[in-house]
Scaffold this active site. Structure first.
Site, short mmCIF file in Angstrom:
data_model
loop_
_atom_site.label_atom_id
_atom_site.label_comp_id
_atom_site.label_asym_id
_atom_site.label_seq_id
_atom_site.Cartn_x
_atom_site.Cartn_y
_atom_site.Cartn_z
N ARG A 198 0.85 -1.33 0.19
CA ARG A 198 -0.07 0.13 -0.09
C ARG A 198 0.98 1.13 -0.02
NH1 ARG A 198 -1.50 1.86 4.39
NH2 ARG A 198 -2.33 -0.03 5.55
N TYR A 245 -16.61 16.53 -15.22
CA TYR A 245 -16.99 15.16 -15.33
C TYR A 245 -17.85 14.70 -14.28
CZ TYR A 245 -16.31 10.05 -15.10
OH TYR A 245 -16.44 8.75 -15.01
N ASP A 248 -7.76 18.09 -14.71
CA ASP A 248 -8.02 16.93 -15.28
C ASP A 248 -7.56 16.51 -16.74
OD1 ASP A 248 -9.28 14.72 -16.36
OD2 ASP A 248 -10.96 14.53 -14.99
N LYS A 254 -8.57 5.60 -19.75
CA LYS A 254 -9.06 6.07 -21.10
C LYS A 254 -7.79 6.03 -22.08
CE LYS A 254 -12.58 7.04 -18.62
NZ LYS A 254 -12.94 8.23 -18.29
C1 LIG Z 1 -13.52 8.65 -16.94
C2 LIG Z 1 -13.27 10.02 -16.37
C3 LIG Z 1 -12.99 10.27 -14.81
C4 LIG Z 1 -12.98 9.20 -13.96
O1 LIG Z 1 -12.02 8.22 -14.34
P1 LIG Z 1 -12.34 6.40 -13.86
O2 LIG Z 1 -11.04 5.95 -14.13
O3 LIG Z 1 -13.63 6.12 -14.55
O4 LIG Z 1 -12.76 6.54 -12.36
C5 LIG Z 1 -12.56 11.44 -14.82
N1 LIG Z 1 -12.35 12.45 -15.32
C6 LIG Z 1 -12.52 12.23 -16.78
C7 LIG Z 1 -12.47 13.37 -17.70
C8 LIG Z 1 -13.00 11.13 -17.28
O5 LIG Z 1 -13.41 10.97 -18.79
#
Ligand SMILES: *Cc1c(COP(=O)(O)O)cnc(C)c1O
Length: 383
Positions: free
Chosen positions: A50, A102, A174, A199
């Protein structure tokens, strides 16, 4: 190792020098929870997974280097990464975030952070004036997403970061849609970058992962403390899958954004498509700004069908693109924001944002762009 300058070279060679034992060119998966301690009076690099794991460390080094930061952190999802960063703040603090943030971040801010005494306001981050109006005396951070989801609105990241720095406000970007290949917010003054590595970074729709990078040693220490305290770490197998994906980030992104441009141009001219949102089009309001702060326009676009009925028909008839949430995979993914990514946002707010029930979002994969476009256009025609 010599300092690597070119991004494409970095993608292949950072983090890998970790394995001194065998020379393995792929980082080994250290599937282990605990580590033998040679001397209990001395701290060692790895004691418990961890707190630190060599496979995770390799991935954390990669994201730190790719974003141009001093430290990186890997989490069990993008939301685990964002939530951990949001918990840098506490009782009495105020956070600003984009109105079209998001859905998961929206949920976290509007339903969870309040319980920890953290307040928030949503603001149109494409306008520095609007941000200035929304800022409070206790505003400690601003969350940014550019281009935003699903309308691909572009915010002036360098200007907002400079503005925030003057006021001691922490900027959290982000960067999921752009990835460090196309946009590196730390270079223009952001404090923290967050990714859903699920992604484009991992890129194969086979892992859920989150990453964080920062250029500040102080913030790095605080984030590390929280990562270990909260424990929402990424496991070694998923770290490995994420690293495996990152190796091909550049070639995937190059191909997908080339295709996105072709598809956007084709859709823009189609009579049954009312509107198309892709920052690579010169008609997009954020085109020039994104060109200044990023090295590409990404591979996500959205479009509005003539009617909501037609949008739903496309979703039910499409054959090639996956009908799914998520984006950034090697396969194209078509999603319906109203019931998927933006379901957590109240209908009234969605309407204000321009997220209509005729809107579809397309994440362009590696299939032939003609096949992707044809599939969607013929889905409109089918009975
Ligand atoms: C998918 C996404 C998230 C969240 O990510 P997870 O891996 O699904 O928890 C946050 N910000 C954006 C822009 C996203 O497309």
């Amino acid at each position: 190792m010599k300092e690597l300058k070119d991004f494409s070279t970095k993608l292949l060679h950072i983090g890998v020098e970790n394995d001194k034992h065998t020379g393995a060119v792929s980082v080994p998966i250290y599937q282990v929870s605990t580590f033998h301690q040679e001397d209990i009076s001395k701290a060692q690099d790895y004691e418990y997974s961890r707190s630190g794991n060599p496979t995770r460390k390799a991935l954390e080094t990669i994201i730190a280097e790719l974003e141009g930061g001093v430290a990186g952190f890997a989490f069990s999802s993008g939301m685990a990464a964002m939530s951990t960063v949001l918990l840098l703040f506490g009782v009495g603090d105020h956070i600003l975030a984009p109105k079209d943030v998001y859905g998961g971040t929206y949920r976290m801010l509007s339903k969870v952070c309040g319980k920890w005494g953290i307040n928030h306001d949503f603001v149109d981050t494409t306008s520095l004036e609007a941000i200035e109006k929304a800022v409070l005396r206790n505003t400690k951070a601003i969350v940014l997403e550019s281009p935003s989801n699903p309308l691909l609105k572009v915010s002036n990241l360098p200007a907002i970061c400079a503005w925030a720095k003057e006021r001691g406000i922490i900027t959290i970007v982000d960067n999921t849609f752009m990835t460090p290949y196309l946009q590196r917010p730390l270079e223009f003054g952001a404090d923290i970058v967050v990714h859903s590595a699920t992604k484009f970074l991992a890129g194969h729709s086979d892992v859920v992962a989150g990453l964080v990078a920062t250029g500040s040693k102080h913030l790095a220490n605080e984030i590390y403390y929280l990562q270990n305290a909260l424990g929402s770490i990424l496991g070694p197998q998923d770290c490995w899958l994420t690293m495996r994906g990152i190796k091909t980030l550049k070639v995937r992104m190059d191909q997908s954004q080339k295709s996105a441009q072709l598809i956007a141009e084709r859709f823009a001219a189609h009579p049954k498509i009312k509107a198309i949102h892709y920052p690579g089009l010169t008609s997009h309001p954020g085109h020039e700004l994104l060109k200044q702060q990023a090295e590409g326009f990404g591979a996500v676009l959205s479009f509005e069908a003539e009617t909501a009925q037609l949008a739903r028909k496309i979703m039910s008839k499409v054959k090639l693109s996956a009908v799914a949430v998520s984006l950034g995979g090697v396969e194209s993914i078509l999603s319906y924001p109203v019931t998927m990514s933006h379901a957590a946002i109240p209908a009234k707010v969605r309407a204000e944002l321009g997220i209509s029930d005729a809107l579809l979002r397309l994440s362009v994969g590696l299939e032939s762009p003609d096949d992707i476009a044809e599939d969607i256009l013929s889905a409109m025609e089918e009975d």
